[in-house]
Design a protein around this motif. Structure first.
Motif, PDB file in Angstrom:
ATOM      1  N   ARG A 117       2.824  -9.819   9.332  1.00 21.52           N
ATOM      2  CA  ARG A 117       3.836  -8.896   9.817  1.00 21.52           C
ATOM      3  C   ARG A 117       3.851  -7.701   8.876  1.00 21.52           C
ATOM      4  O   ARG A 117       3.816  -7.856   7.653  1.00 21.52           O
ATOM      5  CB  ARG A 117       5.207  -9.568   9.871  1.00 21.52           C
ATOM      6  CG  ARG A 117       5.295 -10.691  10.887  1.00 21.52           C
ATOM      7  CD  ARG A 117       6.726 -11.219  11.033  1.00 21.52           C
ATOM      8  NE  ARG A 117       7.261 -11.722   9.783  1.00 21.52           N
ATOM      9  CZ  ARG A 117       7.036 -12.952   9.322  1.00 21.52           C
ATOM     10  NH1 ARG A 117       6.285 -13.795  10.012  1.00 21.52           N
ATOM     11  NH2 ARG A 117       7.556 -13.361   8.167  1.00 21.52           N
ATOM     12  N   LEU A 118       3.890  -6.536   9.449  1.00 23.05           N
ATOM     13  CA  LEU A 118       3.793  -5.298   8.698  1.00 23.05           C
ATOM     14  C   LEU A 118       5.116  -4.567   8.728  1.00 23.05           C
ATOM     15  O   LEU A 118       5.798  -4.535   9.753  1.00 23.05           O
ATOM     16  CB  LEU A 118       2.699  -4.418   9.315  1.00 23.05           C
ATOM     17  CG  LEU A 118       1.908  -3.510   8.377  1.00 23.05           C
ATOM     18  CD1 LEU A 118       1.117  -4.327   7.373  1.00 23.05           C
ATOM     19  CD2 LEU A 118       0.984  -2.616   9.185  1.00 23.05           C
ATOM     20  N   LYS A 119       5.481  -3.961   7.579  1.00 26.62           N
ATOM     21  CA  LYS A 119       6.701  -3.171   7.496  1.00 26.62           C
ATOM     22  C   LYS A 119       6.390  -1.791   6.936  1.00 26.62           C
ATOM     23  O   LYS A 119       5.541  -1.649   6.054  1.00 26.62           O
ATOM     24  CB  LYS A 119       7.738  -3.854   6.589  1.00 26.62           C
ATOM     25  CG  LYS A 119       8.338  -5.128   7.140  1.00 26.62           C
ATOM     26  CD  LYS A 119       9.398  -5.667   6.196  1.00 26.62           C
ATOM     27  CE  LYS A 119      10.025  -6.949   6.725  1.00 26.62           C
ATOM     28  NZ  LYS A 119      11.066  -7.491   5.801  1.00 26.62           N
ATOM     29  N   THR A 139       9.125  -4.673  11.987  1.00 26.72           N
ATOM     30  CA  THR A 139       8.449  -5.920  11.672  1.00 26.72           C
ATOM     31  C   THR A 139       7.849  -6.515  12.937  1.00 26.72           C
ATOM     32  O   THR A 139       8.547  -6.793  13.901  1.00 26.72           O
ATOM     33  CB  THR A 139       9.426  -6.927  11.050  1.00 26.72           C
ATOM     34  OG1 THR A 139      10.000  -6.346   9.875  1.00 26.72           O
ATOM     35  CG2 THR A 139       8.720  -8.214  10.687  1.00 26.72           C
ATOM     36  N   GLN A 140       6.530  -6.686  12.929  1.00 26.96           N
ATOM     37  CA  GLN A 140       5.855  -7.246  14.090  1.00 26.96           C
ATOM     38  C   GLN A 140       4.510  -7.809  13.663  1.00 26.96           C
ATOM     39  O   GLN A 140       4.040  -7.563  12.557  1.00 26.96           O
ATOM     40  CB  GLN A 140       5.675  -6.187  15.179  1.00 26.96           C
ATOM     41  CG  GLN A 140       4.938  -4.940  14.719  1.00 26.96           C
ATOM     42  CD  GLN A 140       4.841  -3.899  15.817  1.00 26.96           C
ATOM     43  OE1 GLN A 140       4.700  -4.238  16.974  1.00 26.96           O
ATOM     44  NE2 GLN A 140       4.896  -2.640  15.445  1.00 26.96           N
ATOM     45  N   PHE A 169       0.839  -1.192   0.000  1.00 27.25           N
ATOM     46  CA  PHE A 169       0.000   0.000   0.000  1.00 27.25           C
ATOM     47  C   PHE A 169       0.880   1.250   0.000  1.00 27.25           C
ATOM     48  O   PHE A 169       1.913   1.296   0.687  1.00 27.25           O
ATOM     49  CB  PHE A 169      -0.910   0.038   1.236  1.00 27.25           C
ATOM     50  CG  PHE A 169      -1.871  -1.108   1.318  1.00 27.25           C
ATOM     51  CD1 PHE A 169      -3.189  -0.972   0.925  1.00 27.25           C
ATOM     52  CD2 PHE A 169      -1.456  -2.355   1.797  1.00 27.25           C
ATOM     53  CE1 PHE A 169      -4.076  -2.039   1.006  1.00 27.25           C
ATOM     54  CE2 PHE A 169      -2.329  -3.425   1.887  1.00 27.25           C
ATOM     55  CZ  PHE A 169      -3.650  -3.264   1.484  1.00 27.25           C
ATOM     56  N   LEU A 170       0.479   2.253  -0.764  1.00 30.62           N
ATOM     57  CA  LEU A 170       1.121   3.560  -0.746  1.00 30.62           C
ATOM     58  C   LEU A 170       0.148   4.508  -0.058  1.00 30.62           C
ATOM     59  O   LEU A 170      -0.887   4.876  -0.625  1.00 30.62           O
ATOM     60  CB  LEU A 170       1.446   4.046  -2.154  1.00 30.62           C
ATOM     61  CG  LEU A 170       2.619   3.405  -2.909  1.00 30.62           C
ATOM     62  CD1 LEU A 170       3.903   3.483  -2.100  1.00 30.62           C
ATOM     63  CD2 LEU A 170       2.332   2.001  -3.358  1.00 30.62           C
ATOM     64  N   ILE A 183       3.706   0.873   2.861  1.00 30.37           N
ATOM     65  CA  ILE A 183       3.427  -0.144   3.870  1.00 30.37           C
ATOM     66  C   ILE A 183       3.319  -1.484   3.159  1.00 30.37           C
ATOM     67  O   ILE A 183       2.629  -1.608   2.142  1.00 30.37           O
ATOM     68  CB  ILE A 183       2.113   0.142   4.628  1.00 30.37           C
ATOM     69  CG1 ILE A 183       2.198   1.483   5.359  1.00 30.37           C
ATOM     70  CG2 ILE A 183       1.809  -0.982   5.609  1.00 30.37           C
ATOM     71  CD1 ILE A 183       3.201   1.516   6.478  1.00 30.37           C
ATOM     72  N   SER A 184       4.008  -2.499   3.672  1.00 28.98           N
ATOM     73  CA  SER A 184       3.929  -3.836   3.078  1.00 28.98           C
ATOM     74  C   SER A 184       3.589  -4.857   4.146  1.00 28.98           C
ATOM     75  O   SER A 184       3.891  -4.672   5.327  1.00 28.98           O
ATOM     76  CB  SER A 184       5.249  -4.210   2.396  1.00 28.98           C
ATOM     77  OG  SER A 184       6.311  -4.234   3.336  1.00 28.98           O
ATOM     78  N   SER A 185       2.949  -5.932   3.725  1.00 22.92           N
ATOM     79  CA  SER A 185       2.505  -6.980   4.632  1.00 22.92           C
ATOM     80  C   SER A 185       2.934  -8.333   4.092  1.00 22.92           C
ATOM     81  O   SER A 185       3.077  -8.512   2.869  1.00 22.92           O
ATOM     82  CB  SER A 185       0.978  -6.935   4.795  1.00 22.92           C
ATOM     83  OG  SER A 185       0.509  -8.051   5.509  1.00 22.92           O
ATOM     84  N   THR A 186       3.125  -9.285   4.997  1.00 24.70           N
ATOM     85  CA  THR A 186       3.536 -10.620   4.570  1.00 24.70           C
ATOM     86  C   THR A 186       2.386 -11.418   3.994  1.00 24.70           C
ATOM     87  O   THR A 186       2.604 -12.434   3.332  1.00 24.70           O
ATOM     88  CB  THR A 186       4.142 -11.395   5.756  1.00 24.70           C
ATOM     89  OG1 THR A 186       3.208 -11.366   6.860  1.00 24.70           O
ATOM     90  CG2 THR A 186       5.450 -10.766   6.197  1.00 24.70           C
TER      91      THR A 186
END
Length: 530
Positions: free
Chosen positions: A270-272, A278-279, A248-249, A299-302
């Motif tokens: 986990r979100l970055k 990372t959590q 996501f931007l 924002i990126s997610s696993t």
């Protein structure tokens, strides 16, 4: 370029999300409070793609609007106060829009200084499976203003968000609602007749919806607190789980001094992101997001998730990168509108508004991504497009109290086109290639310069495009003295390869219908009441 498009049309398909359609369904949730003495201002703004587009609107199975629209014409239809949905459980106050040709629909509700807008998704974009987070808005406000998050017992009606479920099918729809609260999971079933709706309070629960047919889902609150005694309505048209993403931007929004992220997930993720280590997250956790003040963020997610940007008086469901598109419609209702455009940094200077290149140079790179963003002030109706790559566009306006409202812009077309924002895509006649009718070759519009020997694409309007894709057969292209033109094989066993030929050869061409573009359309607005 031309043959690359033809070849991809034969072998490729993928996720395509546009905001246009012929069938839409929505509702008008309660704004502020149903007994507020101020008159509400609820509208649907309907824009037609083509001439002679017949549009009908029904409320509770009763036809309330019937008119024919011209190409590029926007019809603003007003709905009276009694069409607001303030009742709980089953109720029939749905608004259904049908048309004979492509249209887009923008939803707007206003009562006093409380204003919200949103794009109504066509039924084709709706789904059967939704996940809705618990938004602990009281806790957020308490932390922001250092006050108690306990509300008076008599304020139960406005103590939590609401969920409106609308049956988008022409048949009965069985919906299972499972709520996950601190007291444990609870489930109940709802059977909705065609196009009816059901409203209930979320009551501090995360919600999972599973239905036998497509439904529209609206997450809303009539009067969330913003500061002191002020409040306004918020609304989010929830995306189904099949439209979730993992990148996501997040747009940088003016006047949004304090913001949180709300992540909805069905699996462990986990979100970055910037200042987000990372959590693991669960769908009820609000994540402080102070970095949005300076610039848009990645924002990126696993795993696949949906993400909302939340601030006092503001809820915005973000579009994943997979839903970026080539061209958008922006409709502003005030003279102080703002659009946030997100484009690939390498191609940011090719963004156009209507028929002109965007001249602004204050693009801001988005950290740890290959994107940049820019904020542009606009009023009225415009198309924003990119000729070669997909972009993201959000549109925002501001209430009297300075609080922004808005949504992702209206997606008009998923595919880039060098000639403009496409209303009706170019149509290539490629059936004879797929049907493999035998040997032979066809013209594909590829020529060679007599002076430089460089190949280029030539279209019917004499536009010349550089070549970024080739599929030459062995031994081709031949020397310029023998062949200045190119043709494609009709034989699938030869994988539709190309050969260079004399331009005097007698071959049939691959034909195409020229596309229609929104840059050629003059938008005009008419008003109507029922």
């Amino acid at each position: 370029m031309l043959f690359h498009l033809i070849f991809m049309s034969l072998v490729c398909s993928g996720l395509s999300v546009e905001s246009y359609g012929r069938d839409f369904i929505t509702a008008f949730p309660e704004n502020t409070v149903y007994y507020n003495p101020q008159e509400s201002y609820n509208t649907l703004q309907i824009t037609a793609f083509y001439n002679d587009t017949l549009v009908e609107i029904t409320i509770n199975y009763t036809k309330v609007f019937h008119d024919k629209l011209r190409s590029g014409q926007t019809k603003i239809v007003h709905f009276p106060k009694y069409n607001e949905q303030f009742q709980f459980t089953n109720f029939p106050l749905f608004a259904r829009v049908n048309s004979t040709q492509k249209i887009v629909v923008l939803w707007l509700s206003q009562r006093g200084s409380s204003v919200q807008s949103n794009v109504v998704q066509p039924v084709t974009n709706l789904g059967k499976w939704y996940s809705i987070p618990f938004i602990n808005y009281n806790q957020m406000m308490a932390s922001l203003y250092n006050m108690s998050d306990q509300l008076a017992p008599d304020s139960w009606r406005y103590n939590s968000f609401r969920l409106i479920i609308i049956n988008a099918e022409n048949s009965d729809n069985l919906i299972t609602v499972q709520s996950i609260s601190p007291d444990g999971p609870k489930a109940f079933n709802i059977t909705l007749r065609p196009h009816k709706l059901y409203q209930f309070q979320t009551n501090g629960s995360e919600i999972q919806l599973d239905s036998s047919g497509k439904v529209a889902v609206l997450l809303t609150h009539p009067c969330v607190e913003t500061a002191g005694c002020d409040c306004n309505m918020v609304l989010s048209h929830v995306l189904p789980r099949n439209l979730w993403g993992d990148t996501f931007l997040v747009p940088s929004v003016k006047n949004l001094n304090t913001a949180w992220l709300q992540v909805t997930n069905t699996t462990e993720v986990r979100l970055k992101g910037v200042n987000i280590k990372t959590q693991q997250f669960n769908s009820s956790e609000l994540i402080p997001f102070p970095e949005l003040k300076s610039a848009s963020q990645l924002i990126s997610s696993t795993n696949k998730v949906s993400i909302r940007l939340i601030s006092p008086g503001f809820v915005l469901e973000l579009i994943p990168e997979t839903m970026f598109a080539a061209c958008y419609l922006v409709q502003m209702n005030s003279t102080e509108g703002e659009v946030v455009i997100i484009a690939e940094t390498a191609h940011k200077n090719n963004v156009s508004i209507d028929g002109k290149l965007l001249q602004f140079t204050n693009w801001k790179p988005i950290p740890y991504s290959n994107y940049s963003s820019i904020s542009v002030s606009l009023s009225g109706t415009h198309v924003i497009w990119h000729p070669t790559s997909k972009i993201g566009v959000y549109m925002f306006e501001t209430m009297e109290g300075g609080i922004p409202y808005g949504s992702p812009a209206v997606i008009l077309n998923d595919d880039p086109d060098r000639d403009g924002c496409v209303a009706d895509s170019t149509n290539y006649m490629t059936n004879f290639l797929q049907n493999n009718i035998g040997p032979g070759y066809l013209w594909i519009g590829l020529r060679r310069s007599l002076f430089t020997s460089e190949w280029y694409w030539l279209k019917g309007n004499d536009s010349k495009y550089s070549v970024s894709f080739t599929k030459w057969a062995n031994g081709h292209p031949d020397i310029p003295q023998k062949a200045l033109c190119a043709a494609v094989s009709k034989d699938s066993n030869k994988e539709f390869s190309w050969k260079s030929v004399s331009c005097c050869s007698k071959l049939r061409p691959i034909c195409y219908k020229q596309g229609k573009y929104f840059s050629d359309i003059t938008f005009n607005t008419l008003y109507d009441n029922f």
